[in-house]
Every structure is written in C-alpha cells, then in structure tokens.
Design a protein around this motif. Structure first.
Motif: not given
Length: 163
Positions: A48-57
C-alpha cells in the motif's frame, strides 16, 4: 500411606505438566498463526505504501501537465475560439483551429478526470495506510494476557483455564 500420597502427588504433577505442555503447544500454534498474520499485514502495508508513493508521483506529474496546459490556454487569450470566429480571414484555417481547440478541450477534460480519480485513489490509499493494524481479526500482539494469568500459573488458578 506416605508412599501412596507421594505417588498421588507425583501423578497429579505429571497430569499438570501434561496439561501445561498441551497449553504451551496450543499457544505456540496460535503464536505462529499470529506471526503469519502480522507478516501478511506488514507485506500488505508495504504494498500500500509503494502504491501510495506511485500515486503521489503520478499526481505530481499530472499536476505539472495540467498547469502547463492552463498556462498555454491563458497565453492564447481569454476566448480564443470566439476571436477566431470574429477574425474570419481564412475560413479553412478557422475550421482546422476549431477542431484543434475541440481536441485540446476534450483532452484537457480527460486529464482533469484522470487527475480527480487519482486524487480519490490517493485519499483511499492514505486511509488504508493509516488504518490501525488492530482492525485485522485475531490481532493481539503486545497485549496483556486475559485475567492477568501466565502459562505457569494456569494449573494453580481456576480462573486461568482459558489460556
């Protein structure tokens, strides 16, 4: 009589030891299960944290692109389509320009919709990441045992039978 009492006491202690060993085995199994759930929850949280970072990017990239489009639209003027219609020097160019503006507007609308969907996804991911781990079933790490009973005290205390 003293020998019989000693044998009875030894048998009682043996039974208590056997009960304790069974309880220890059950607690050990429960601990392994909890550790697996904990590891699974940690893996899910990392994903989830990785997906959140990708989404923010992705959101930052979309924000920059939309800002560029808005700057370009502002540079063209307040009502470029109306100016083209009123200018009518070359009708063929006007038709092409109108199609071009229509294409740009549709593209900009799609980008804005994508951007808004990304914001919703980011909000949902942030909520998932911030959700406390206690919401998963069976999660009892770092909790005191019920009834303040320890495994060693369980046979002596009648209220500790639920360990």
């Amino acid at each position: 009589s003293g020998l019989t009492e000693s044998k009875d006491k030894r048998n009682d202690l043996r039974q208590d030891l056997q009960k304790l060993e069974i309880r220890i085995a059950k607690v050990s199994i429960a601990l392994r299960s909890t550790e697996k759930k904990h590891q699974s929850a940690n893996n899910r949280l990392d994903a989830l944290r990785q997906e959140l970072a990708d989404t923010r990017s992705r959101l930052n990239q979309q924000r920059r692109m939309l800002a560029g489009q808005l700057r370009a639209a502002y540079t063209l003027g307040q009502q470029p389509q109306l100016k083209l219609i009123l200018n009518q020097k070359v009708p063929a160019e006007m038709g092409r320009a109108m199609v071009y503006f229509d294409y740009l507007n549709r593209s900009r609308n799609r980008e804005i919709e994508t951007y808004l969907a990304s914001i919703q996804q980011k909000t949902a991911l942030e909520a998932d990441v911030e959700k406390p781990p206690t919401s998963s079933p069976g999660w009892r790490l770092n909790k005191k045992p019920r009834n303040n009973c320890s495994i060693a005290a369980a046979p002596a205390a009648k209220h500790c039978s639920n360990i």
